[in-house]
Design an enzyme around this catalytic site. Structure first.
Site, PDB file in Angstrom:
ATOM      1  N   SER A  42      10.382  47.844  24.183  1.00 30.98           N
ATOM      2  CA  SER A  42      11.423  47.566  22.923  1.00 30.98           C
ATOM      3  C   SER A  42      10.629  47.867  21.398  1.00 30.98           C
ATOM      4  O   SER A  42       9.637  47.189  21.285  1.00 30.98           O
ATOM      5  CB  SER A  42      11.849  45.964  23.307  1.00 30.98           C
ATOM      6  OG  SER A  42      11.946  45.789  21.814  1.00 30.98           O
ATOM      7  N   GLY A  43      11.454  48.615  20.813  1.00 32.58           N
ATOM      8  CA  GLY A  43      10.979  48.811  19.517  1.00 32.58           C
ATOM      9  C   GLY A  43      10.941  47.454  18.654  1.00 32.58           C
ATOM     10  O   GLY A  43       9.777  47.221  17.856  1.00 32.58           O
ATOM     11  N   LEU A  44      12.005  46.575  18.924  1.00 29.54           N
ATOM     12  CA  LEU A  44      11.896  45.553  18.165  1.00 29.54           C
ATOM     13  C   LEU A  44      10.679  44.737  18.399  1.00 29.54           C
ATOM     14  O   LEU A  44      10.155  43.971  17.677  1.00 29.54           O
ATOM     15  CB  LEU A  44      13.336  44.811  18.465  1.00 29.54           C
ATOM     16  CG  LEU A  44      13.472  43.341  18.028  1.00 29.54           C
ATOM     17  CD1 LEU A  44      13.393  43.450  16.319  1.00 29.54           C
ATOM     18  CD2 LEU A  44      14.516  42.494  18.551  1.00 29.54           C
ATOM     19  N   ASP A  54      11.097  46.098  12.227  1.00 25.39           N
ATOM     20  CA  ASP A  54      11.536  47.279  13.115  1.00 25.39           C
ATOM     21  C   ASP A  54      12.062  48.378  12.407  1.00 25.39           C
ATOM     22  O   ASP A  54      13.497  48.949  12.458  1.00 25.39           O
ATOM     23  CB  ASP A  54      12.610  46.604  14.084  1.00 25.39           C
ATOM     24  CG  ASP A  54      12.961  47.350  15.068  1.00 25.39           C
ATOM     25  OD1 ASP A  54      12.371  48.308  15.531  1.00 25.39           O
ATOM     26  OD2 ASP A  54      14.073  47.293  16.053  1.00 25.39           O
ATOM     27  N   ASP A  81      11.614  52.649  23.958  1.00 23.04           N
ATOM     28  CA  ASP A  81      12.558  52.826  23.066  1.00 23.04           C
ATOM     29  C   ASP A  81      11.973  53.817  21.761  1.00 23.04           C
ATOM     30  O   ASP A  81      11.261  53.061  21.066  1.00 23.04           O
ATOM     31  CB  ASP A  81      12.652  51.261  22.568  1.00 23.04           C
ATOM     32  CG  ASP A  81      13.706  51.095  21.239  1.00 23.04           C
ATOM     33  OD1 ASP A  81      14.068  52.354  20.636  1.00 23.04           O
ATOM     34  OD2 ASP A  81      13.717  50.171  20.691  1.00 23.04           O
ATOM     35  N   ASP A  83      12.923  54.889  19.153  1.00 25.30           N
ATOM     36  CA  ASP A  83      13.953  54.865  17.920  1.00 25.30           C
ATOM     37  C   ASP A  83      14.571  56.347  17.806  1.00 25.30           C
ATOM     38  O   ASP A  83      15.509  56.753  18.357  1.00 25.30           O
ATOM     39  CB  ASP A  83      12.774  54.555  16.778  1.00 25.30           C
ATOM     40  CG  ASP A  83      12.189  53.009  16.702  1.00 25.30           C
ATOM     41  OD1 ASP A  83      13.117  52.365  17.562  1.00 25.30           O
ATOM     42  OD2 ASP A  83      11.443  52.858  16.378  1.00 25.30           O
ATOM     43  N   GLU A 110      17.986  57.205  19.566  1.00 27.14           N
ATOM     44  CA  GLU A 110      19.039  56.818  18.947  1.00 27.14           C
ATOM     45  C   GLU A 110      19.567  57.873  17.731  1.00 27.14           C
ATOM     46  O   GLU A 110      18.669  58.315  17.285  1.00 27.14           O
ATOM     47  CB  GLU A 110      19.060  55.424  18.463  1.00 27.14           C
ATOM     48  CG  GLU A 110      18.093  54.989  17.432  1.00 27.14           C
ATOM     49  CD  GLU A 110      17.682  53.510  17.252  1.00 27.14           C
ATOM     50  OE1 GLU A 110      17.112  53.172  18.179  1.00 27.14           O
ATOM     51  OE2 GLU A 110      17.889  53.106  16.151  1.00 27.14           O
ATOM     52  N   LYS A 116      14.306  54.285  10.964  1.00 24.74           N
ATOM     53  CA  LYS A 116      15.563  53.376  11.281  1.00 24.74           C
ATOM     54  C   LYS A 116      15.443  51.912  10.892  1.00 24.74           C
ATOM     55  O   LYS A 116      14.375  51.642  10.531  1.00 24.74           O
ATOM     56  CB  LYS A 116      15.672  53.621  12.812  1.00 24.74           C
ATOM     57  CG  LYS A 116      14.506  53.566  13.747  1.00 24.74           C
ATOM     58  CD  LYS A 116      14.113  51.938  13.784  1.00 24.74           C
ATOM     59  CE  LYS A 116      14.986  50.942  14.274  1.00 24.74           C
ATOM     60  NZ  LYS A 116      15.212  50.891  15.830  1.00 24.74           N
ATOM     61  N   ASN A 118      17.046  48.297  12.465  1.00 23.39           N
ATOM     62  CA  ASN A 118      17.353  47.635  13.788  1.00 23.39           C
ATOM     63  C   ASN A 118      18.843  47.320  13.787  1.00 23.39           C
ATOM     64  O   ASN A 118      19.444  47.291  12.794  1.00 23.39           O
ATOM     65  CB  ASN A 118      16.638  46.087  14.158  1.00 23.39           C
ATOM     66  CG  ASN A 118      17.102  45.595  15.445  1.00 23.39           C
ATOM     67  OD1 ASN A 118      18.272  45.158  15.617  1.00 23.39           O
ATOM     68  ND2 ASN A 118      16.297  45.752  16.563  1.00 23.39           N
ATOM     69  N   SER A 119      19.476  47.838  14.976  1.00 19.44           N
ATOM     70  CA  SER A 119      21.001  47.956  14.965  1.00 19.44           C
ATOM     71  C   SER A 119      21.741  46.600  14.590  1.00 19.44           C
ATOM     72  O   SER A 119      22.895  46.712  14.322  1.00 19.44           O
ATOM     73  CB  SER A 119      21.521  48.215  16.506  1.00 19.44           C
ATOM     74  OG  SER A 119      20.819  49.435  16.518  1.00 19.44           O
ATOM     75  N   ARG A 157      21.155  57.522  22.820  1.00 19.02           N
ATOM     76  CA  ARG A 157      21.675  56.288  22.377  1.00 19.02           C
ATOM     77  C   ARG A 157      22.795  56.538  21.287  1.00 19.02           C
ATOM     78  O   ARG A 157      22.463  56.965  20.471  1.00 19.02           O
ATOM     79  CB  ARG A 157      20.671  55.072  22.094  1.00 19.02           C
ATOM     80  CG  ARG A 157      20.770  54.258  21.398  1.00 19.02           C
ATOM     81  CD  ARG A 157      20.041  52.779  21.301  1.00 19.02           C
ATOM     82  NE  ARG A 157      19.968  52.098  20.126  1.00 19.02           N
ATOM     83  CZ  ARG A 157      19.019  51.020  20.141  1.00 19.02           C
ATOM     84  NH1 ARG A 157      18.063  51.063  20.787  1.00 19.02           N
ATOM     85  NH2 ARG A 157      19.321  50.327  19.084  1.00 19.02           N
ATOM     86  N   HIS A 188      25.444  51.432  22.743  1.00 25.20           N
ATOM     87  CA  HIS A 188      24.990  49.979  22.280  1.00 25.20           C
ATOM     88  C   HIS A 188      26.272  49.549  21.394  1.00 25.20           C
ATOM     89  O   HIS A 188      27.089  50.054  20.976  1.00 25.20           O
ATOM     90  CB  HIS A 188      23.774  50.427  21.045  1.00 25.20           C
ATOM     91  CG  HIS A 188      23.209  49.078  21.087  1.00 25.20           C
ATOM     92  ND1 HIS A 188      23.117  48.144  21.722  1.00 25.20           N
ATOM     93  CD2 HIS A 188      21.906  48.816  20.066  1.00 25.20           C
ATOM     94  CE1 HIS A 188      22.156  47.258  21.511  1.00 25.20           C
ATOM     95  NE2 HIS A 188      21.549  47.698  20.405  1.00 25.20           N
TER      96      HIS A 188
HETATM   97  C1  SPV Z   1      15.165  47.211  21.087  1.00 31.49           C
HETATM   98  O1  SPV Z   1      14.849  46.380  21.881  1.00 31.49           O
HETATM   99  O2  SPV Z   1      14.165  47.527  19.941  1.00 31.49           O
HETATM  100  C2  SPV Z   1      16.243  47.921  20.702  1.00 31.49           C
HETATM  101  C3  SPV Z   1      17.393  47.284  21.429  1.00 31.49           C
HETATM  102  O3  SPV Z   1      16.449  49.049  20.273  1.00 31.49           O
HETATM  103  S1  SPV Z   1      18.287  46.346  19.722  1.00 31.49           S
HETATM  104  O4  SPV Z   1      17.215  45.614  19.594  1.00 31.49           O
HETATM  105  O5  SPV Z   1      19.330  45.696  20.358  1.00 31.49           O
HETATM  106  O6  SPV Z   1      18.579  47.316  18.973  1.00 31.49           O
HETATM  107 MG    MG Z   2      14.784  49.524  19.068  1.00 28.81          MG
END
Ligand code: SPV
Ligand code: MG
Length: 530
Positions: A42-44, A54, A81, A83, A110, A116, A118-119, A157, A188
């Site tokens: 996971s990027g986060l 992130d 992930d 990004d 994505e 980017k 975080n979503s 994504r 997502h």
């Molecule tokens: C991550 O885990 O970094 C993701 C998923 O991209 S989310 O945080 O839900 O965007």
């Molecule tokens: Mg991410």
């Protein structure tokens, strides 16, 4: 099976699969041990565990370094992930190459802009990537992987729902990305219900496998996703979040208490940390690869006897006789130290007050007059542990003899001189072996048949130094324990013990040719000095 093939199979097979977030080598290992078939890098979580946002604050090569640890620590596939791919199609190509080199199974990109966000942070304010440009990125990724690893998985994504678009835009983009070659589509959503996902699935018609991340709509039963035909669920950040919870609780508790007392039984033992790190494997490898000097060694020097060198041994034990500025015992201690043996137990008897080395331990055989070396060794039996070298305190030998012994893996090894000099047979420990020593069969293992005090038929002479491994030490200890119950134990010698041992267990013989002497007479002493 290749990790990429495993991930590809997971995505393409019928039914629902799961992958779990990890953010470093340790959490990757934990995810695998929990039973998951794959890992979401996971990027986060990776950025948070590095203490940054992130927002692509960690560079892509820094992420790559983390991934390398994760990949090395686990055997299940990792989906990165990725990004936005860290740039345009060209950066994407290079990323693919580097991921495949590190045995990463796939990447998810994505359709947003670099850098980017975080979503779940102001998703609506985030511009989407141009669809055509994003398709080019997917095509570049697929072309790059084709020659390097055809099973590598590229997931596209869709951020349309996050950015506030409806299902039409989501479907339009999903179709374009599928046409560009994406192996799966991640849809997502930041809603607390599954309405986006349901709306999408009603229109998607199973065109390519669908991946979801139910972080926000966590209360929807998994069975519903299964029914909808979802292929892969990502549990996206729950190891990071649980680690934060645990670390906060522990830090705050220790800070308040100024003590560890309230946390120790709430956290894993240090031994569990070692297990996760694979400490056992290293221990085994050390046995296999480290030079003998890196193993644990003990030495026992049997130096209780007075000796019979007239005036020279009237007050001084034989072991303390001087040879060119050092005593026989002092030389042995230095030799043992020089090959890394620190734990040396000297069995003293006659004139024990004359033996005062400070870097060794002592066992005293005060009955030295009525006993032989076997009894001395029995008194020092606690020092027979790990790998042990036992030597008689009246012998002078060259250092290579120790190296030879220490590098031999057999459980019990004695050193013998292959050259039997023609002087008399008194006080000599002749041996008969299964083979005669020949220089051209130097490395062929030779084993003891028996020790005797007669040169007839002898193939060598035991010089009074042997080694036992942990297993060999146990054999020797068991034999001594048994012999110690006999009424004549004090009259028995190490030769007697070796003769009984060799009847049941192999006793290996390491031959040398000269380079030693035992000091029984003034002539011996004189020649050793020379
Ligand atoms: C991550 O885990 O970094 C993701 C998923 O991209 S989310 O945080 O839900 O965007
Ligand atoms: Mg991410």
């Amino acid at each position: 099976m290749k990790k990429s093939t495993m991930l590809r199979n997971m995505i393409n097979r019928k039914g629902l699969s799961f992958i779990m977030e990890a953010h470093n080598g340790l959490s990757a290992k934990i995810v695998e041990e929990a039973g998951f078939e794959g890992i979401w890098a996971s990027g986060l979580s990776i950025s948070a565990s590095l203490g940054v946002r992130d927002n692509n604050e960690a560079s892509w090569t820094q992420v790559l370094d983390v991934l390398e640890f994760m990949s090395d620590a686990s055997t299940i596939p990792i989906l990165l992930d990725g990004d936005t791919g860290y740039g345009n199609f060209n950066n994407m190509r290079r990323l693919i190459k580097k991921l495949i080199q590190r045995n990463i199974a796939g990447v998810c990109i994505e359709d947003k802009l670099f850098p980017k966000t975080n979503s779940f942070i102001d998703g609506e304010a985030q511009p989407l990537a141009d669809m055509e440009e994003f398709c080019g990125k997917i095509r570049a990724a697929k072309d790059e992987q084709a020659s390097l690893d055809p099973d590598f998985v590229v997931v596209a994504r869709i951020e349309a729902f996050i950015a506030g678009w409806g299902v039409d835009e989501a479907i339009r983009r999903a179709q374009a990305y599928a046409d560009a070659g994406a192996d799966a589509i991640l849809v997502h959503s930041k809603k607390s219900t599954d309405s986006d996902i349901v709306a999408f699935m009603e229109r998607w018609d199973n065109r390519k496998p669908i991946v979801i991340v139910p972080t926000k709509y966590y209360s929807v039963p998994t069975a519903k996703f299964e029914k909808l035909g979802i292929s892969l669920i990502i549990w996206a950040n729950h190891n990071l979040r649980s680690a934060i919870e645990a670390m906060k609780t522990t830090s705050e508790r220790i800070f308040k208490d100024r003590s560890l007392i309230n946390v120790e039984d709430k956290i894993v033992k240090v031994s569990e940390v070692f297990r996760l790190q694979g400490a056992d494997e290293l221990k085994e490898a050390e046995k296999k690869y480290l030079p003998a000097s890196g193993k644990k060694w003990n030495a026992i020097i049997l130096a209780a006897s007075q000796g019979s060198l007239g005036d020279l041994t009237k007050d001084t034990p034989k072991t303390m006789l001087q040879i060119n500025g050092n005593s026989i015992l002092g030389r042995q201690i230095s030799l043992f130290n020089s090959v890394g043996i620190k734990f040396i137990n000297v069995v003293r008897g006659f004139g024990k007050e004359k033996i005062t080395f400070t870097n060794v331990s002592y066992t005293d055989n005060d009955d030295y007059k009525n006993t032989k070396e076997l009894y001395s060794l029995w008194l020092a039996r606690e020092s027979i542990a790990n790998n042990t070298i036992i030597s008689f305190g009246d012998i002078v030998f060259k250092g290579y003899v120790l190296n030879e012994l220490m590098n031999d893996d057999a459980d019990i090894v004695i050193v013998a001189d292959a050259i039997i000099s023609k002087s008399d047979d008194k006080n000599r420990d002749f041996i008969v072996t299964d083979k005669k020593f020949k220089t051209d069969i130097f490395d062929e293992p030779t084993f003891l048949k028996r020790l005797s005090y007669d040169s007839k038929g002898a193939t060598g002479e035991f010089i009074g130094i042997l080694k036992t491994s942990a297993k060999g030490g146990k054999i020797l200890l068991d034999k001594m324990a048994e012999m110690s119950k006999r009424p004549n134990f004090k009259e028995l010698s190490i030769n007697d013990a070796l003769n009984e041992i060799t009847a049941k267990n192999p006793v290996k013989v390491k031959f040398i040719t000269g380079s030693w002497s035992d000091i029984d007479t003034i002539v011996d002493l004189q020649s050793a000095r020379e």
